[in-house]
Design a protein around this motif. Sequence first.
Motif, PDB file in Angstrom:
ATOM      1  N   GLY B 254      26.620 -65.048  -4.778  1.00 29.51           N
ATOM      2  CA  GLY B 254      27.721 -64.718  -3.881  1.00 29.51           C
ATOM      3  C   GLY B 254      27.627 -63.293  -3.374  1.00 29.51           C
ATOM      4  N   ALA B 255      27.292 -62.374  -4.263  1.00 25.51           N
ATOM      5  CA  ALA B 255      27.224 -60.971  -3.859  1.00 25.51           C
ATOM      6  C   ALA B 255      26.166 -60.780  -2.775  1.00 25.51           C
ATOM      7  CB  ALA B 255      26.907 -60.098  -5.067  1.00 25.51           C
ATOM      8  N   TYR B 256      25.038 -61.466  -2.907  1.00 25.34           N
ATOM      9  CA  TYR B 256      23.992 -61.308  -1.901  1.00 25.34           C
ATOM     10  C   TYR B 256      24.379 -61.971  -0.587  1.00 25.34           C
ATOM     11  CZ  TYR B 256      21.074 -59.301  -5.534  1.00 25.34           C
ATOM     12  OH  TYR B 256      20.581 -58.484  -6.507  1.00 25.34           O
ATOM     13  N   LEU B 257      25.132 -63.068  -0.672  1.00 23.12           N
ATOM     14  CA  LEU B 257      25.638 -63.674   0.558  1.00 23.12           C
ATOM     15  C   LEU B 257      26.516 -62.678   1.311  1.00 23.12           C
ATOM     16  CD1 LEU B 257      26.691 -67.341  -0.266  1.00 23.12           C
ATOM     17  CD2 LEU B 257      25.111 -66.557   1.497  1.00 23.12           C
ATOM     18  N   PHE B 258      27.415 -62.030   0.561  1.00 22.90           N
ATOM     19  CA  PHE B 258      28.288 -61.049   1.196  1.00 22.90           C
ATOM     20  C   PHE B 258      27.499 -59.835   1.659  1.00 22.90           C
ATOM     21  CE2 PHE B 258      31.575 -63.615  -0.523  1.00 22.90           C
ATOM     22  CZ  PHE B 258      32.640 -63.396   0.319  1.00 22.90           C
ATOM     23  N   GLY B 259      26.501 -59.472   0.870  1.00 24.72           N
ATOM     24  CA  GLY B 259      25.643 -58.371   1.271  1.00 24.72           C
ATOM     25  C   GLY B 259      24.956 -58.683   2.593  1.00 24.72           C
ATOM     26  N   ALA B 260      24.471 -59.911   2.740  1.00 20.29           N
ATOM     27  CA  ALA B 260      23.811 -60.322   3.975  1.00 20.29           C
ATOM     28  C   ALA B 260      24.790 -60.219   5.145  1.00 20.29           C
ATOM     29  CB  ALA B 260      23.288 -61.747   3.837  1.00 20.29           C
ATOM     30  N   LEU B 261      26.034 -60.649   4.916  1.00 23.62           N
ATOM     31  CA  LEU B 261      27.031 -60.576   5.992  1.00 23.62           C
ATOM     32  C   LEU B 261      27.307 -59.136   6.388  1.00 23.62           C
ATOM     33  CD1 LEU B 261      29.617 -63.257   4.939  1.00 23.62           C
ATOM     34  CD2 LEU B 261      28.268 -63.219   7.023  1.00 23.62           C
ATOM     35  N   SER B 262      27.404 -58.263   5.368  1.00 22.70           N
ATOM     36  CA  SER B 262      27.702 -56.865   5.656  1.00 22.70           C
ATOM     37  C   SER B 262      26.614 -56.222   6.493  1.00 22.70           C
ATOM     38  CB  SER B 262      27.850 -56.071   4.354  1.00 22.70           C
ATOM     39  OG  SER B 262      28.878 -56.607   3.585  1.00 22.70           O
ATOM     40  N   SER B 263      25.397 -56.637   6.240  1.00 23.14           N
ATOM     41  CA  SER B 263      24.288 -55.967   6.916  1.00 23.14           C
ATOM     42  C   SER B 263      23.831 -56.734   8.155  1.00 23.14           C
ATOM     43  CB  SER B 263      23.114 -55.823   5.951  1.00 23.14           C
ATOM     44  OG  SER B 263      22.657 -57.094   5.571  1.00 23.14           O
ATOM     45  N   LEU B 264      24.409 -57.896   8.361  1.00 22.33           N
ATOM     46  CA  LEU B 264      23.940 -58.767   9.453  1.00 22.33           C
ATOM     47  C   LEU B 264      24.004 -58.061  10.798  1.00 22.33           C
ATOM     48  CD1 LEU B 264      22.920 -61.675   9.728  1.00 22.33           C
ATOM     49  CD2 LEU B 264      25.237 -62.350  10.336  1.00 22.33           C
ATOM     50  N   GLY B 265      25.124 -57.354  11.012  1.00 19.53           N
ATOM     51  CA  GLY B 265      25.313 -56.671  12.289  1.00 19.53           C
ATOM     52  C   GLY B 265      24.157 -55.737  12.599  1.00 19.53           C
ATOM     53  N   PHE B 266      23.863 -54.860  11.636  1.00 12.41           N
ATOM     54  CA  PHE B 266      22.787 -53.893  11.858  1.00 12.41           C
ATOM     55  C   PHE B 266      21.464 -54.598  12.075  1.00 12.41           C
ATOM     56  CE2 PHE B 266      25.860 -51.776   9.021  1.00 12.41           C
ATOM     57  CZ  PHE B 266      26.308 -50.824   9.920  1.00 12.41           C
ATOM     58  N   THR B 267      21.212 -55.579  11.219  1.00 10.53           N
ATOM     59  CA  THR B 267      19.932 -56.261  11.305  1.00 10.53           C
ATOM     60  C   THR B 267      19.770 -56.938  12.668  1.00 10.53           C
ATOM     61  OG1 THR B 267      20.292 -56.734   8.987  1.00 10.53           O
ATOM     62  CG2 THR B 267      18.399 -57.769  10.002  1.00 10.53           C
ATOM     63  N   LEU B 268      20.822 -57.652  13.089  1.00 10.61           N
ATOM     64  CA  LEU B 268      20.698 -58.380  14.354  1.00 10.61           C
ATOM     65  C   LEU B 268      20.633 -57.424  15.528  1.00 10.61           C
ATOM     66  CD1 LEU B 268      23.006 -61.489  13.841  1.00 10.61           C
ATOM     67  CD2 LEU B 268      20.526 -61.315  13.705  1.00 10.61           C
ATOM     68  N   GLN B 269      21.448 -56.354  15.464  1.00  9.46           N
ATOM     69  CA  GLN B 269      21.396 -55.389  16.554  1.00  9.46           C
ATOM     70  C   GLN B 269      20.019 -54.768  16.645  1.00  9.46           C
ATOM     71  OE1 GLN B 269      24.745 -52.908  15.701  1.00  9.46           O
ATOM     72  NE2 GLN B 269      26.075 -54.009  17.113  1.00  9.46           N
ATOM     73  N   HIS B 271      17.424 -56.173  16.087  1.00  6.51           N
ATOM     74  CA  HIS B 271      16.543 -57.167  16.687  1.00  6.51           C
ATOM     75  C   HIS B 271      17.059 -57.597  18.051  1.00  6.51           C
ATOM     76  CE1 HIS B 271      14.859 -57.185  12.684  1.00  6.51           C
ATOM     77  NE2 HIS B 271      13.810 -57.821  13.179  1.00  6.51           N
ATOM     78  N   GLY B 272      17.950 -56.814  18.608  1.00  8.90           N
ATOM     79  CA  GLY B 272      18.322 -57.007  20.007  1.00  8.90           C
ATOM     80  C   GLY B 272      19.409 -58.021  20.278  1.00  8.90           C
ATOM     81  N   VAL B 273      20.173 -58.429  19.262  1.00  5.64           N
ATOM     82  CA  VAL B 273      21.270 -59.365  19.503  1.00  5.64           C
ATOM     83  C   VAL B 273      22.521 -58.566  19.892  1.00  5.64           C
ATOM     84  CG1 VAL B 273      22.695 -61.185  18.509  1.00  5.64           C
ATOM     85  CG2 VAL B 273      20.299 -60.959  17.847  1.00  5.64           C
ATOM     86  N   GLN B 274      23.172 -58.928  20.984  1.00  5.57           N
ATOM     87  CA  GLN B 274      24.333 -58.195  21.466  1.00  5.57           C
ATOM     88  C   GLN B 274      25.638 -58.882  21.081  1.00  5.57           C
ATOM     89  OE1 GLN B 274      24.543 -55.187  22.972  1.00  5.57           O
ATOM     90  NE2 GLN B 274      22.353 -55.059  22.471  1.00  5.57           N
ATOM     91  N   MET B 275      26.464 -58.192  20.352  1.00  6.80           N
ATOM     92  CA  MET B 275      27.801 -58.681  19.978  1.00  6.80           C
ATOM     93  C   MET B 275      28.651 -57.455  19.709  1.00  6.80           C
ATOM     94  SD  MET B 275      28.525 -61.948  19.630  1.00  6.80           S
ATOM     95  CE  MET B 275      29.028 -62.958  18.271  1.00  6.80           C
ATOM     96  N   PRO B 276      29.978 -57.556  19.879  1.00  9.14           N
ATOM     97  CA  PRO B 276      30.799 -56.391  19.520  1.00  9.14           C
ATOM     98  C   PRO B 276      30.629 -56.069  18.041  1.00  9.14           C
ATOM     99  CG  PRO B 276      32.122 -58.082  20.612  1.00  9.14           C
ATOM    100  CD  PRO B 276      30.768 -58.677  20.374  1.00  9.14           C
ATOM    101  N   SER B 277      30.521 -54.784  17.731  1.00 11.33           N
ATOM    102  CA  SER B 277      30.252 -54.416  16.339  1.00 11.33           C
ATOM    103  C   SER B 277      31.418 -54.818  15.439  1.00 11.33           C
ATOM    104  CB  SER B 277      30.007 -52.922  16.235  1.00 11.33           C
ATOM    105  OG  SER B 277      31.195 -52.231  16.553  1.00 11.33           O
ATOM    106  N   GLU B 278      32.649 -54.825  16.004  1.00  3.87           N
ATOM    107  CA  GLU B 278      33.804 -55.200  15.182  1.00  3.87           C
ATOM    108  C   GLU B 278      33.667 -56.618  14.646  1.00  3.87           C
ATOM    109  OE1 GLU B 278      34.189 -53.788  18.162  1.00  3.87           O
ATOM    110  OE2 GLU B 278      35.132 -51.866  17.700  1.00  3.87           O
ATOM    111  N   PHE B 279      33.009 -57.459  15.461  1.00  5.21           N
ATOM    112  CA  PHE B 279      32.843 -58.837  15.021  1.00  5.21           C
ATOM    113  C   PHE B 279      32.024 -58.882  13.733  1.00  5.21           C
ATOM    114  CE2 PHE B 279      30.262 -62.735  14.992  1.00  5.21           C
ATOM    115  CZ  PHE B 279      31.278 -63.663  14.858  1.00  5.21           C
TER     116      PHE B 279
END
Lengths: 527, 319, 374
Positions: B254-269, B271-279
């Motif tokens: 569970g902790a790593y799942l949440f860790g992945a979510l926390s870092s998803l924004g940075f990782t995707l950005q 890699h060029g994925v555009q979304m509001p950072s608040e999302f």
Amino acid sequence: MSGHVEAGPTSTGTATAGLVPAVAAAGVTKRFAGGVVANDRVSFDARRGEVHALLGENGAGKTTLCNILTGLYRPDEGEVQVNGSPARLHSPHEAQRAGIFMVHQHLSLVDSLTVAENVVLGWSRHRGLRYSPRQVEAEIAEIAARYRMQVDPRARIWQLSLGERQRIDILKALYRDATILILDEPTTVLTPSETEQLFSSVREMVAAGRSVVFISHKLPEVLAIANRITILRKGRSVTTVDAAGVDARELARLMVGHDMPAGRVRRAANGSGAAPADQRGVLELESVCADGDFGVQVLRDVSLSVRPGEIVGIAGVAGNGQRELAEVIAGLRSHTRGTVRVDGSELRGGDPRAAINRGIAYVPEDRMGTGVSPSLSVTENLLLKSYRRDAPHAGPLLMMDRADTQSLALMEQFDIRTRGPHALVRQLSGGNVQKVVLARELSSQPRVLVAASPARGLDVGATEYVHGVLVDTARRGVGILLISEDLDEIVELSDRIAVLYEGRIVGIVDAAQASYEQLGMMMAGAA
Amino acid sequence: MNTDLIVAIVVSAIAYGTPLVLAGLGELLTERSGVLNLGVEGMMLMGAVTGFFVSQQLGGPGWAVLIVAMIVAAGAGGLMALIHAFLSITVRVNQIVSGLALTIFAGAVGLSSYVGQVWGIGGQHGLHQLNRVDLLGLGELPVVGPILFDQDPFVYLSWGLVVLVAWYLYRTRFGLYLRAVGESPRSADAMGINVTRYRYVHTVVGGALAGLGGAYFTLAIAPIWTDGLTAGAGWIAIALVIFAFWRPDVLLIGAYLFGALSSLGFTLQAHGVQMPSEFFSSLPYLMTVVVLAGASTTLARRRIGTPASLGVPYAREEG
Amino acid sequence: MISIERSLDTPRWQRVALPFVSLILAAIISGLVLAASGHDPIATYRQIYAASFTSPGALTSTFVYATPLLFTGLCVAVAFRMRVWNIGGEGQLYMGAIGASGAGLLLGGLPQPLLIPVMIVAGVLAGALWAMIPGLLRAYLQTNEILVSLMLNYVAGLVMYFLIYDSQSFWRDLTSPTALVFPTGKTLSASATWPGVVIGSFTLPTGFLVGVGVAVLLFVLVRGTRFGFEMRVMGDSTSAATYAGMRTRRIILAVMALSGGIAGLGGASQIGDFGHVLDPRGLQQAQYGYTGIVVAALALYNPLAVIVVSILIGALTNAGFALQGPSFPAGLVGTMEGIILFSVLGGEMLGRYRIRIGSPLRVAPADAEADPGR
């Protein structure tokens, strides 16, 4: 009087193994805050290889004495001796190290753990950090085989019946090589055949040199199992007698303090107010099924009818669906099949408000947890159901002053003794709490009263009072369903008796024709 | 997605998940004893600030400084937990309010901020940071290398702790006693187990682990101190314990799942994925809500899970 | 050994004295903390007192902080008393601010006497709806409302940021030149400004007056009405409430909505009384929602007491912001608030129990064998 033997080492009991008692209380006195003296200079001694019964009514001080023997309470005066020398029992742990082990009335097992885990809880044969389930399971299987007990060491406690749980508690004591076992009202949760099994295990234990202190208020079973009997009355130890030298009548006289008329008096409402047998029931259940808390079906096709003015008793060993039956009728639990009718028209399931509005009063078993709101006042608890319609109000506002006046009248009528209508219910004694519940439930002019173990935990006087109220209520034409594990209570009060076994009604008998033997067979599922 | 991206996500999931594992394990032990401690956020912040302070003050070899900093951080967390333990176990106050009080006391605008200012470490750049240790020289292996063998010592420690806690709970006598205390303190007491001692010890140990989790922020993720830098990780750790049904192995996942979510924004950005950072920022919080709702329907059906006495003070003479 | 035992009654004076004793205790402990870190406690307390009460404009700015705390304190008091643990006052206040500023911007042309009630209603609705999320989950799935309401605080904060900094939303000022460089919200029209009551140099915010009205209504609601009766039973024993035929789910939802609505009203007051613009940073920095827990606890969850306590804690919070800087310890206010909370909690319990040193005297259990009441 020939059966009397003075307590002490000079007696000539049938148990002969050793004259130094395994455990003894010498002049034990225990007072509680508020000046209550629960034990007043109590003395008794249990020898090695003996079943020693502590006999007394509810409130005689048996449980307090046990709590002293097992280290939960410390005596204010007097002492407990183990093997003849004074013992320091300042905690349950110390009592267990002294070899004293109690099989609790409210069993002390952890529901979500396995049998094996429960057995090694707090003490293991193996030193060190590790807990090896396999090893312990094997050891348990071995002990169980020696005492011919059916036990699955891997089962979780919540999966077991109350009788099986008791067996685990005994197993726990044997695993610890307890020399003194205290059994507190052990047969309450057992069917007659399970009781027989228990008794034969107990006999094997004493044969092996252990001592058993057997606490009970039931005369026949005490006579059947005990070697000697110490009678407690109002916190005092009256005397100790040889079981071989007394009969039930003599014991009853010692227990109550005065002669009891032969046989029990039936005060029941039999015939007095009950409507004729062909009249329609005010409460009718037809093929009612319901699930328990964990989704398993616990009520199976229950059909039942209570006529106006009639007391129908539901007898049965604890845990056979009694609680669920009461909850279904009170609307606290939905039924999955069948119908419940009040005055001939169907009651919607799972809706307590509908049940209240249709005139169903309910005295729940868990009176502090469910029957009252403990931190609110007596007046507020009397309003608990009527605040919606009948309570004095002005527009949206409740008029508490007038409500207080009304509750003063009810307190008078139901003999509720408190500092006043503003006293908090959690400050009241058990008997007064139950009177608050009864006052509220009966002042709503109910059609039906469901009373679950209404006298449990009450002293003799309060019990009498509650029973009297039930009989009076029936006389006034209310149909009463009395659910109790206390067969005496059922037999004493009911017009008809239905026996619940594994969620089914296995038989309904007329109380006038019922015998304990027949009821016992039905309660065990043998009829 | 290519393998690199997946590896990048997993690696950052572990980085962001590690403080959750540590604090979550701590809360798990605390709750298993029947004590609910909502002060995790405050305890983490105290661990973060004291750990960072010590690492800035001490001289000597980096690894030694960091070890001392970790020990002090754990001590600070444990000390905070001791307040909660005293109030909830001995005085028997409402555990919810006491935990909230702890979070306010030690939290972002409380003691952690106070000592941060007094020590003057606000603008400092860290002198020491935990580095990755290439274990057995296997860090170069494709995929499993960077995930399993090229982590910082904190991560290895957290894995060790998960195994240790699981072994402790299910294979030692004390773990068994702990479970009994949380399920039924009355029975445990009757069996001669010292309920009060078990609750104190596990509440304090829980606080120490939360302190360690906090220190991970300032000693490993980024060696700086700012007020409230844990940003709700303490609360997510509490939610994780419920999500994990009070089991250490599930907690790790569970902790790593949440860790992945926390870092998803940075990782995707990156890699060029555009979304509001608040999302992206709100994802861990929203996920917590969803997971809690899901877990509560499951909990309702399952029998085992919540320690039965959780949040209920124990007194021998009362019901 | 130290043991703590139940005593049956709490004398009334103890309950009244408790908050004051807690405050004094907190001042002493915080004083020790201050002294330990090289600050002069007495001087610091003088500073706080001056900044909150005596220096020019101090009282007005104290009420700037007391007003939102009155609402969040009531929000917590009404929920906690019923054992519904809504700690989402923070997010509900943000949502109220979003709702009220949206309504104020949309209907800016309305005359003031109409627009103020519209903003209030919008704020209350927004806060109540946001609180219904944890409310519904708690009522129907038994989901832990503490964590859900708390998580939603972060989400509500991010929603505000999104509206002002990261989108072309209705709330954002997209025209003025400075706003193109530093994103801000649109400023509301003059008719959306709540007037306040000016007494000499002191301005009493309209929101505070509204809050006092809400507190009185809540007091009557809880003490005198059927719904309040249901709340009190629920707060004491859920199973007794179910047994008595109360609709427990509806009551939980109603309390959540009430609690969230009050916080939302606080958000509306932030816009109408003070900000006149949706300012995510300012709202989030203040942490009114969390401080509301301190206010409610110190008021022992009594709505009328919340009025007084909100001024006290408002003064403390005001000082924290007014004195911010290198000479005044940051975090002191939170630390003091934490200590106040600990003291109230401990004191409330100790009032109900007696500490004994030595061997414990056992109290007979509830269903004791002997029955002294008879």
